[in-house]
Design an enzyme around this catalytic site. Sequence first.
Site, PDB file in Angstrom:
ATOM      1  N   ASP A   7     -33.132 -66.679  12.837  1.00  0.00           N
ATOM      2  CA  ASP A   7     -33.449 -65.264  13.026  1.00  0.00           C
ATOM      3  C   ASP A   7     -34.798 -65.020  12.356  1.00  0.00           C
ATOM      4  O   ASP A   7     -35.312 -65.891  11.641  1.00  0.00           O
ATOM      5  CB  ASP A   7     -32.369 -64.368  12.387  1.00  0.00           C
ATOM      6  CG  ASP A   7     -32.680 -62.882  12.522  1.00  0.00           C
ATOM      7  OD1 ASP A   7     -33.067 -62.459  13.632  1.00  0.00           O
ATOM      8  OD2 ASP A   7     -32.582 -62.143  11.529  1.00  0.00           O
ATOM      9  N   SER A   8     -35.321 -63.813  12.540  1.00  0.00           N
ATOM     10  CA  SER A   8     -36.585 -63.475  11.888  1.00  0.00           C
ATOM     11  C   SER A   8     -36.414 -63.286  10.380  1.00  0.00           C
ATOM     12  O   SER A   8     -37.379 -63.368   9.638  1.00  0.00           O
ATOM     13  CB  SER A   8     -37.129 -62.181  12.495  1.00  0.00           C
ATOM     14  OG  SER A   8     -36.180 -61.142  12.320  1.00  0.00           O
ATOM     15  N   TYR A  39     -39.749 -59.381  14.262  1.00  0.00           N
ATOM     16  CA  TYR A  39     -40.085 -59.849  15.606  1.00  0.00           C
ATOM     17  C   TYR A  39     -40.063 -58.681  16.611  1.00  0.00           C
ATOM     18  O   TYR A  39     -40.709 -58.734  17.642  1.00  0.00           O
ATOM     19  CB  TYR A  39     -39.045 -60.864  16.094  1.00  0.00           C
ATOM     20  CG  TYR A  39     -39.158 -62.259  15.527  1.00  0.00           C
ATOM     21  CD1 TYR A  39     -40.009 -62.572  14.481  1.00  0.00           C
ATOM     22  CD2 TYR A  39     -38.385 -63.284  16.070  1.00  0.00           C
ATOM     23  CE1 TYR A  39     -40.078 -63.863  13.986  1.00  0.00           C
ATOM     24  CE2 TYR A  39     -38.453 -64.582  15.592  1.00  0.00           C
ATOM     25  CZ  TYR A  39     -39.302 -64.869  14.540  1.00  0.00           C
ATOM     26  OH  TYR A  39     -39.365 -66.150  14.065  1.00  0.00           O
ATOM     27  N   GLY A  40     -39.274 -57.657  16.280  1.00  0.00           N
ATOM     28  CA  GLY A  40     -38.932 -56.637  17.276  1.00  0.00           C
ATOM     29  C   GLY A  40     -40.046 -55.716  17.686  1.00  0.00           C
ATOM     30  O   GLY A  40     -39.890 -54.908  18.591  1.00  0.00           O
ATOM     31  N   CYS A  70     -30.757 -63.810  16.924  1.00  0.00           N
ATOM     32  CA  CYS A  70     -31.745 -62.733  16.952  1.00  0.00           C
ATOM     33  C   CYS A  70     -31.772 -62.208  18.377  1.00  0.00           C
ATOM     34  O   CYS A  70     -31.989 -62.984  19.322  1.00  0.00           O
ATOM     35  CB  CYS A  70     -33.113 -63.291  16.559  1.00  0.00           C
ATOM     36  SG  CYS A  70     -34.470 -62.133  16.781  1.00  0.00           S
ATOM     37  N   ASN A  71     -31.520 -60.918  18.532  1.00  0.00           N
ATOM     38  CA  ASN A  71     -31.503 -60.346  19.880  1.00  0.00           C
ATOM     39  C   ASN A  71     -32.885 -60.389  20.525  1.00  0.00           C
ATOM     40  O   ASN A  71     -33.021 -60.660  21.715  1.00  0.00           O
ATOM     41  CB  ASN A  71     -31.017 -58.899  19.824  1.00  0.00           C
ATOM     42  CG  ASN A  71     -29.543 -58.806  19.532  1.00  0.00           C
ATOM     43  OD1 ASN A  71     -28.737 -58.695  20.434  1.00  0.00           O
ATOM     44  ND2 ASN A  71     -29.168 -58.868  18.272  1.00  0.00           N
ATOM     45  N   THR A  72     -33.911 -60.109  19.718  1.00  0.00           N
ATOM     46  CA  THR A  72     -35.271 -60.081  20.259  1.00  0.00           C
ATOM     47  C   THR A  72     -35.644 -61.463  20.805  1.00  0.00           C
ATOM     48  O   THR A  72     -36.140 -61.592  21.924  1.00  0.00           O
ATOM     49  CB  THR A  72     -36.267 -59.664  19.154  1.00  0.00           C
ATOM     50  OG1 THR A  72     -35.777 -58.483  18.523  1.00  0.00           O
ATOM     51  CG2 THR A  72     -37.639 -59.416  19.715  1.00  0.00           C
ATOM     52  N   GLU A 148     -33.793 -55.091   5.614  1.00  0.00           N
ATOM     53  CA  GLU A 148     -34.442 -56.128   4.802  1.00  0.00           C
ATOM     54  C   GLU A 148     -34.583 -55.653   3.351  1.00  0.00           C
ATOM     55  O   GLU A 148     -34.529 -56.439   2.417  1.00  0.00           O
ATOM     56  CB  GLU A 148     -35.827 -56.466   5.381  1.00  0.00           C
ATOM     57  CG  GLU A 148     -35.798 -57.206   6.714  1.00  0.00           C
ATOM     58  CD  GLU A 148     -35.555 -58.715   6.572  1.00  0.00           C
ATOM     59  OE1 GLU A 148     -35.950 -59.292   5.553  1.00  0.00           O
ATOM     60  OE2 GLU A 148     -34.954 -59.293   7.495  1.00  0.00           O
ATOM     61  N   CYS A 186     -29.011 -55.715  17.543  1.00  0.00           N
ATOM     62  CA  CYS A 186     -29.935 -56.376  16.621  1.00  0.00           C
ATOM     63  C   CYS A 186     -29.074 -56.915  15.493  1.00  0.00           C
ATOM     64  O   CYS A 186     -28.205 -56.192  14.980  1.00  0.00           O
ATOM     65  CB  CYS A 186     -30.958 -55.377  16.086  1.00  0.00           C
ATOM     66  SG  CYS A 186     -31.990 -56.041  14.750  1.00  0.00           S
ATOM     67  N   THR A 187     -29.294 -58.159  15.136  1.00  0.00           N
ATOM     68  CA  THR A 187     -28.394 -58.766  14.150  1.00  0.00           C
ATOM     69  C   THR A 187     -28.608 -58.208  12.739  1.00  0.00           C
ATOM     70  O   THR A 187     -27.834 -58.509  11.840  1.00  0.00           O
ATOM     71  CB  THR A 187     -28.537 -60.301  14.151  1.00  0.00           C
ATOM     72  OG1 THR A 187     -29.921 -60.641  13.967  1.00  0.00           O
ATOM     73  CG2 THR A 187     -28.045 -60.887  15.457  1.00  0.00           C
ATOM     74  N   HIS A 188     -29.646 -57.403  12.556  1.00  0.00           N
ATOM     75  CA  HIS A 188     -29.806 -56.714  11.265  1.00  0.00           C
ATOM     76  C   HIS A 188     -28.878 -55.502  11.151  1.00  0.00           C
ATOM     77  O   HIS A 188     -28.669 -54.993  10.045  1.00  0.00           O
ATOM     78  CB  HIS A 188     -31.244 -56.213  11.098  1.00  0.00           C
ATOM     79  CG  HIS A 188     -32.228 -57.243  10.647  1.00  0.00           C
ATOM     80  ND1 HIS A 188     -32.660 -58.267  11.454  1.00  0.00           N
ATOM     81  CD2 HIS A 188     -32.870 -57.407   9.450  1.00  0.00           C
ATOM     82  CE1 HIS A 188     -33.548 -59.002  10.787  1.00  0.00           C
ATOM     83  NE2 HIS A 188     -33.687 -58.506   9.576  1.00  0.00           N
TER      84      HIS A 188
HETATM   85  N1  DGL Z   1     -32.555 -59.436  13.850  1.00  0.00           N
HETATM   86  C1  DGL Z   1     -33.388 -59.603  14.972  1.00  0.00           C
HETATM   87  C2  DGL Z   1     -32.825 -59.010  16.242  1.00  0.00           C
HETATM   88  O1  DGL Z   1     -31.667 -59.115  16.434  1.00  0.00           O
HETATM   89  C3  DGL Z   1     -34.841 -59.321  14.777  1.00  0.00           C
HETATM   90  C4  DGL Z   1     -35.240 -58.070  14.124  1.00  0.00           C
HETATM   91  C5  DGL Z   1     -36.726 -58.076  13.908  1.00  0.00           C
HETATM   92  O2  DGL Z   1     -37.225 -59.050  13.378  1.00  0.00           O
HETATM   93  O3  DGL Z   1     -37.390 -57.112  14.339  1.00  0.00           O
HETATM   94  O4  DGL Z   1     -33.492 -58.477  17.070  1.00  0.00           O
END
Ligand code: DGL
Length: 275
Positions: A7-8, A39-40, A70-72, A148, A186-188
């Site tokens: 993931d990011s 990443y998003g 990571c979804n992105t 984060e 988003c996994t966050h």
């Molecule tokens: N956790 C990641 C996702 O699911 C990336 C979030 C990010 O880095 O912007 O999209």
Amino acid sequence: MRLGVFDSGIGGLTVLRAIRRRWPGHATVYLGDTARVPYGIKSRQTVIHYARQNTRLLLAEAVDLLVIACNTASAFALEALRDLPVPVVGVIEPGAAAAVGATRSGRIGVIGTAATIASGAYEAAIRRLAPAARVSSRACPLLVPLAEEGWETTAVARATLERYLEGWLPAPASDPETPDVLVLGCTHYPVFKPLLSELLGPGITLIDSADAVAAALAPWLDAAPPEPAPGHRLLVTDAADGFARAARRLLGETVIDLQVVDLLPAVADKQLQEG
Ligand code: DGL
């Protein structure tokens, strides 16, 4: 088996936790690209480039299977990573399937990064499974930095969510526009679950794809013999202290095996091979 997960940043730890609970007999190597999070807000081309570099590093760690937690990166890079020598699993298809299985009204909300929402990947995955589903999506770019920072239960997080969820709050079941299922795309975002449940009330089911992703590994792991002493390594590309705090909290462990790595040697090796 040895499972590679990336993931990011800290977000994919929610997926790693679910995988480790569901498949305790298998080793894991997790890469959080903390040098380049988020990443998003980045372009498709950049996210594909990052995903390829992360993948090379994990393949150099001899992983047998890769999870894009990571979804992105799943939205943008899954297709670009299809020809790897190991199976690749993304988070979007399992999350979409869980949402379709949970909705009663056929109205599904999706929240995610700007890139994931702009990609339309969830709408496409949901419509493949349920062509009549009505999908409303919202980008929530401020949630990743809040997660984060470990600010998921603060007044700032509450105000931010209230703003993003305007129109879905409160969630009267009688309102035809209100979804009955909300995909945390988003996994966050699973760290915001307590606050989201409070704000949205019991009328909306929250879909965290982590368990669905762990279950999606069954075709490879059901028959794989467990390892006698599976190890669990965490790798980051920068900022190890904040990540270590988040990892201890999210994984519920006081002792973690964490190392800062440089992606460039893996990239340089590959370029040398290609050259
Ligand atoms: N956790 C990641 C996702 O699911 C990336 C979030 C990010 O880095 O912007 O999209």
